[in-house]
Design an enzyme around this catalytic site. Sequence first.
Site, short mmCIF file in Angstrom:
data_model
loop_
_atom_site.label_atom_id
_atom_site.label_comp_id
_atom_site.label_asym_id
_atom_site.label_seq_id
_atom_site.Cartn_x
_atom_site.Cartn_y
_atom_site.Cartn_z
N SER A 220 0.95 -1.36 0.07
CA SER A 220 -0.09 0.28 -0.35
C SER A 220 0.93 1.56 0.18
CB SER A 220 -0.89 0.26 1.50
OG SER A 220 -2.38 1.02 0.75
N ASP A 287 -17.95 -15.80 -11.80
CA ASP A 287 -17.83 -16.45 -10.73
C ASP A 287 -17.00 -17.76 -11.96
OD1 ASP A 287 -16.41 -18.30 -9.35
OD2 ASP A 287 -17.98 -18.62 -7.79
N ASP A 448 -8.79 -5.41 -4.29
CA ASP A 448 -8.74 -5.02 -4.03
C ASP A 448 -9.27 -3.27 -4.25
OD1 ASP A 448 -7.36 -2.48 -2.31
OD2 ASP A 448 -5.17 -3.09 -3.29
N HIS A 486 -7.37 -6.10 0.07
CA HIS A 486 -6.07 -5.74 0.28
C HIS A 486 -5.10 -6.40 1.24
CE1 HIS A 486 -4.39 -1.29 -0.63
NE2 HIS A 486 -3.95 -1.27 0.78
#
Length: 555
Positions: A220, A287, A448, A486
Amino acid sequence: MHPFPVPRRTTVRRTASLAVLFAAASLQGCGGGSDGASAPAPSPAPVLSAADACAALKGVAINASDISLPTTGANVSDATLVAPSGSGTTAVGEYCKLTGSIAPVDKTAPPIQFSLVLPTTWNGKAMHLMGGGYDGSVVQGSGNVPGAAGLATPLARGYAAFGSDSGHTGSAAEASFALNDEALENYLGDQLRKTRDVAMKLIQQRYGSAPKRTYSAGGSGGGREALYVADRWPELYDGVISYYPAWSLTAMLTNYVRGSQALGAAGAWSNANKQKLLTNAVIAACDTLDGAADGVIGNVAACHFDPQTLRCPGGADTGDSCLSDAQITGFTAAYATGTSFPYALANGTNSYPAYNIFNGGVIPAMGTAAPATPSATNMPFATYIGESFAKYWVYQDASYNPFLFDLNANGFVQQREKYISSRQDVNPNLTPFASKGGKVIVVHGLADPLIPSASSEEFYHRAVTAMGANAVAASIRFYEVPGYGHGSGAYNVRYDSLAALENWVENGVAPAGQVAADANAASNGRTRPLCDYPAWPKYNGSGDINAAASYTCTN
């Protein structure tokens, strides 16, 4: 130029090197003897025990002249010998734990607090561990690289490892420290060089030699920092591990402000039930596009979900089973549009990309309350992070209303954005670093919710444009991971990136056939191949759905 004055270099007393600490005891008088006899040979300096070597570092002072950027010196406040602990992959040998601080030039600015760990059995290498968010707490040298839960830390592998608080103490989500110019400059990048210089002096003092290799690692905001040192000081580092990096942080924070403004419109914010409704709908639609029904969207590029399929009849909000027109507009404007700049930032960025909200099933953190000012941590992540940027970095005014922020408002905003970008953002052209043999591993999740994976895609494409495809292939590996968020997510990466980086830098063996395990407790030990961008892992149609061998990297 820095906005605070650069001082005359200050000389601070420094404890003698451990290698010569007892040299005075072995010196003999010269001449002076009435019989003219030769002086006896000097006795060898005694070898310090690990405990004594560690204790001797307490109180050591580093001259300001030994630190490349302006400070008034540094000091080790504590040195403690830590006994071996753990077993298996968590085993850590004996080490010396140092804590200390680097003094500012501006007496009203906070110091940089640092941590450095020095293993008794040293492998001759150093690791610079990075922070995250707005930092504000000391990154412990005993910590791990991102994406390595359950794997050996750098310290456990014999590294001398170090980190800092970036030059202020406080919440990683709040940036009022930036009202002090020196504290802001430290966060933007200066603290990285200052911390590194102090760590190198102490490593030299403890072992009598400098590291033969130095690496950086972070995720990050720390991913930005890890890349930043390779960009700004390529001669000082050998390899980088960067997870979901905020490499173009100025654009990212600006996008947060704009996204928060969009969600602050009447009726635009969605509660947790509506967020889950959209997430589940996207996953249900996409999916199996990778061939596996496992709750993870692998083929993100092929997923195109239309939020209008969830529209409430008539467009008004009629409950948690549908989305109103205002909520669809809020999702779209805040997360699926990105931000265009009317000018280029210092690192060449002129836009910020959208999230995978309608193709990856990821809903950025929207909290439990709609955006407002003053912000709170129960609001969307973009709100309280972006508010600090607008108030404290751009306007440096604690009373400023971030909902009035406008990139086109005046020349002052452009001037501040370009200046901040020039100080903190990474240039994707890493030619100097690559030319000296430096290597980079970038990992970014396709789910994320805080930094869009398209941001790392932009970094990669711009690196190819600037450096050439061959140079990038020889120096950068970029992996996008389906289901990874994340630092967590439906697929939570566990990957020994440090071993891969070492093998590449030190043995010339480029990463190939890399595999990441899922660190989630309920994952049944599943694994997936890490595919070189832009490839993604496609299920072969047979075999164990939880085994990497059942997948093929496909473009």
